[in-house]
Design a protein around this motif. Structure first.
Motif, mmCIF file in Angstrom:
data_model
loop_
_atom_site.group_PDB
_atom_site.id
_atom_site.type_symbol
_atom_site.label_atom_id
_atom_site.label_comp_id
_atom_site.label_asym_id
_atom_site.label_seq_id
_atom_site.Cartn_x
_atom_site.Cartn_y
_atom_site.Cartn_z
ATOM 1 N N ARG A 1 38.952 40.005 31.609
ATOM 2 C CA ARG A 1 38.411 39.680 30.280
ATOM 3 C C ARG A 1 37.783 40.911 29.630
ATOM 4 O O ARG A 1 37.891 41.100 28.423
ATOM 5 N N SER A 2 37.160 41.751 30.445
ATOM 6 C CA SER A 2 36.547 42.972 29.902
ATOM 7 C C SER A 2 37.602 43.926 29.354
ATOM 8 O O SER A 2 37.306 44.772 28.519
ATOM 9 N N LEU A 3 38.843 43.788 29.817
ATOM 10 C CA LEU A 3 39.951 44.607 29.327
ATOM 11 C C LEU A 3 40.615 43.981 28.101
ATOM 12 O O LEU A 3 41.587 44.515 27.581
ATOM 13 N N GLY A 4 40.109 42.828 27.679
ATOM 14 C CA GLY A 4 40.663 42.168 26.505
ATOM 15 C C GLY A 4 41.755 41.159 26.803
ATOM 16 O O GLY A 4 42.418 40.672 25.888
ATOM 17 N N LEU A 5 41.961 40.851 28.080
ATOM 18 C CA LEU A 5 42.969 39.855 28.428
ATOM 19 C C LEU A 5 42.377 38.452 28.307
ATOM 20 O O LEU A 5 41.183 38.248 28.539
ATOM 21 N N ARG A 6 43.236 37.504 27.969
ATOM 22 C CA ARG A 6 42.825 36.104 27.861
ATOM 23 C C ARG A 6 43.375 35.362 29.073
ATOM 24 O O ARG A 6 44.578 35.394 29.334
ATOM 25 N N VAL A 7 42.503 34.698 29.813
ATOM 26 C CA VAL A 7 42.930 33.973 31.010
ATOM 27 C C VAL A 7 43.533 32.638 30.588
ATOM 28 O O VAL A 7 42.897 31.843 29.901
ATOM 29 N N LEU A 8 44.776 32.419 31.009
ATOM 30 C CA LEU A 8 45.493 31.197 30.665
ATOM 31 C C LEU A 8 45.406 30.150 31.761
ATOM 32 O O LEU A 8 45.375 28.954 31.484
ATOM 33 N N ASP A 9 45.400 30.591 32.997
ATOM 34 C CA ASP A 9 45.429 29.657 34.123
ATOM 35 C C ASP A 9 44.893 30.343 35.364
ATOM 36 O O ASP A 9 44.990 31.567 35.497
ATOM 37 N N ARG A 10 44.349 29.534 36.256
ATOM 38 C CA ARG A 10 43.866 30.040 37.552
ATOM 39 C C ARG A 10 44.350 29.103 38.646
ATOM 40 O O ARG A 10 44.397 27.892 38.461
ATOM 41 N N ASN A 11 44.713 29.697 39.762
ATOM 42 C CA ASN A 11 45.152 28.937 40.936
ATOM 43 C C ASN A 11 46.274 27.949 40.612
ATOM 44 O O ASN A 11 46.246 26.798 41.028
ATOM 45 N N TRP A 12 47.269 28.426 39.855
ATOM 46 C CA TRP A 12 48.415 27.580 39.525
ATOM 47 C C TRP A 12 49.270 27.424 40.775
ATOM 48 O O TRP A 12 49.642 28.401 41.421
ATOM 49 N N ARG A 13 49.567 26.178 41.124
ATOM 50 C CA ARG A 13 50.308 25.903 42.350
ATOM 51 C C ARG A 13 51.588 25.139 42.056
ATOM 52 O O ARG A 13 51.640 24.307 41.151
ATOM 53 N N CYS A 14 52.585 25.435 42.879
ATOM 54 C CA CYS A 14 53.805 24.633 42.908
ATOM 55 C C CYS A 14 54.253 24.595 44.369
ATOM 56 O O CYS A 14 53.570 25.145 45.243
ATOM 57 N N ARG A 15 55.381 23.990 44.616
ATOM 58 C CA ARG A 15 55.826 23.844 46.013
ATOM 59 C C ARG A 15 56.128 25.179 46.691
ATOM 60 O O ARG A 15 56.205 25.261 47.913
ATOM 61 N N TYR A 16 56.317 26.248 45.900
ATOM 62 C CA TYR A 16 56.681 27.547 46.466
ATOM 63 C C TYR A 16 55.508 28.489 46.672
ATOM 64 O O TYR A 16 55.674 29.556 47.236
ATOM 65 N N GLY A 17 54.332 28.110 46.176
ATOM 66 C CA GLY A 17 53.176 28.980 46.368
ATOM 67 C C GLY A 17 52.177 28.864 45.240
ATOM 68 O O GLY A 17 52.159 27.877 44.496
ATOM 69 N N GLU A 18 51.364 29.897 45.117
ATOM 70 C CA GLU A 18 50.267 29.885 44.158
ATOM 71 C C GLU A 18 50.170 31.215 43.428
ATOM 72 O O GLU A 18 50.374 32.271 44.014
ATOM 73 N N LEU A 19 49.851 31.125 42.147
ATOM 74 C CA LEU A 19 49.521 32.307 41.349
ATOM 75 C C LEU A 19 48.014 32.293 41.144
ATOM 76 O O LEU A 19 47.454 31.291 40.688
ATOM 77 N N ASP A 20 47.345 33.401 41.483
ATOM 78 C CA ASP A 20 45.879 33.444 41.410
ATOM 79 C C ASP A 20 45.378 33.345 39.980
ATOM 80 O O ASP A 20 44.555 32.494 39.655
ATOM 81 N N VAL A 21 45.850 34.253 39.119
ATOM 82 C CA VAL A 21 45.391 34.286 37.730
ATOM 83 C C VAL A 21 46.594 34.594 36.841
ATOM 84 O O VAL A 21 47.399 35.471 37.149
ATOM 85 N N ILE A 22 46.689 33.855 35.747
ATOM 86 C CA ILE A 22 47.698 34.137 34.733
ATOM 87 C C ILE A 22 46.936 34.453 33.460
ATOM 88 O O ILE A 22 46.080 33.678 33.027
ATOM 89 N N ALA A 23 47.218 35.627 32.903
ATOM 90 C CA ALA A 23 46.485 36.081 31.724
ATOM 91 C C ALA A 23 47.467 36.506 30.646
ATOM 92 O O ALA A 23 48.668 36.656 30.896
ATOM 93 N N ALA A 24 46.932 36.691 29.449
ATOM 94 C CA ALA A 24 47.762 37.139 28.326
ATOM 95 C C ALA A 24 47.127 38.357 27.692
ATOM 96 O O ALA A 24 45.920 38.400 27.483
ATOM 97 N N ASP A 25 47.971 39.345 27.422
ATOM 98 C CA ASP A 25 47.569 40.475 26.594
ATOM 99 C C ASP A 25 48.141 40.170 25.223
ATOM 100 O O ASP A 25 49.313 40.434 24.941
ATOM 101 N N ASP A 26 47.326 39.538 24.386
ATOM 102 C CA ASP A 26 47.807 39.056 23.095
ATOM 103 C C ASP A 26 48.220 40.174 22.153
ATOM 104 O O ASP A 26 49.059 39.975 21.282
ATOM 105 N N ARG A 27 47.645 41.365 22.335
ATOM 106 C CA ARG A 27 48.003 42.489 21.454
ATOM 107 C C ARG A 27 49.457 42.870 21.617
ATOM 108 O O ARG A 27 50.115 43.280 20.675
ATOM 109 N N ALA A 28 49.978 42.750 22.850
ATOM 110 C CA ALA A 28 51.356 43.168 23.122
ATOM 111 C C ALA A 28 52.264 41.988 23.470
ATOM 112 O O ALA A 28 53.416 42.191 23.832
#
Length: 122
Positions: A22-49
């Motif tokens: 967040r301090s880098l300007g990223l927006r956090v979209l999701d945390r600990n997203w899980r599916c049958r194949y595993g987990e993503l810790d953090v999903i963020a967006a760099d809205d500028r790009a």
């Protein structure tokens, strides 16, 4: 003060990583997203790009098992790519770019946490 459990240590590291992103300007979209194949810790967006950033968080108390660079193997990057593809397929937003980052959080006794950030590892 009692030592943190592995789960507590991981949760603390992830929270510190989110604050860093967040301090880098990223927006956090999701945390600990899980599916049958595993987990993503953090999903963020760099809205500028218009970049979706999939972040693997590695929390350590020492470098005994290697640093962040050693923690993410080519096999792990392939798994993260697969998970990112599954997450992206479920979204209505399209992204111009996708990136995989690794944020390492080193929490040592009596010293402030150290954060390292590797951008675009895969």
């Amino acid at each position: 003060m009692t030592p943190l459990t592995r789960a507590e240590l991981g949760a603390l590291g992830e929270q510190l990583a989110v604050e860093h992103l967040r301090s880098l300007g990223l927006r956090v979209l999701d945390r600990n997203w899980r599916c049958r194949y595993g987990e993503l810790d953090v999903i963020a967006a760099d809205d500028r790009a218009c970049v979706a950033v999939f972040v693997e968080v590695k929390t350590r108390t020492s470098d005994r098992f290697g640093g962040v660079e050693q923690a993410v193997t080519p096999q792990k990057v392939r798994r993260l790519r697969r998970l990112a593809g599954l997450w992206l397929a479920a979204q209505e937003v399209s992204w111009s770019q996708v990136r995989i980052d690794v944020v390492g959080v080193r929490i040592g006794r009596g010293s402030p946490p150290q954060i390292s950030h590797l951008s675009g590892v895969g």
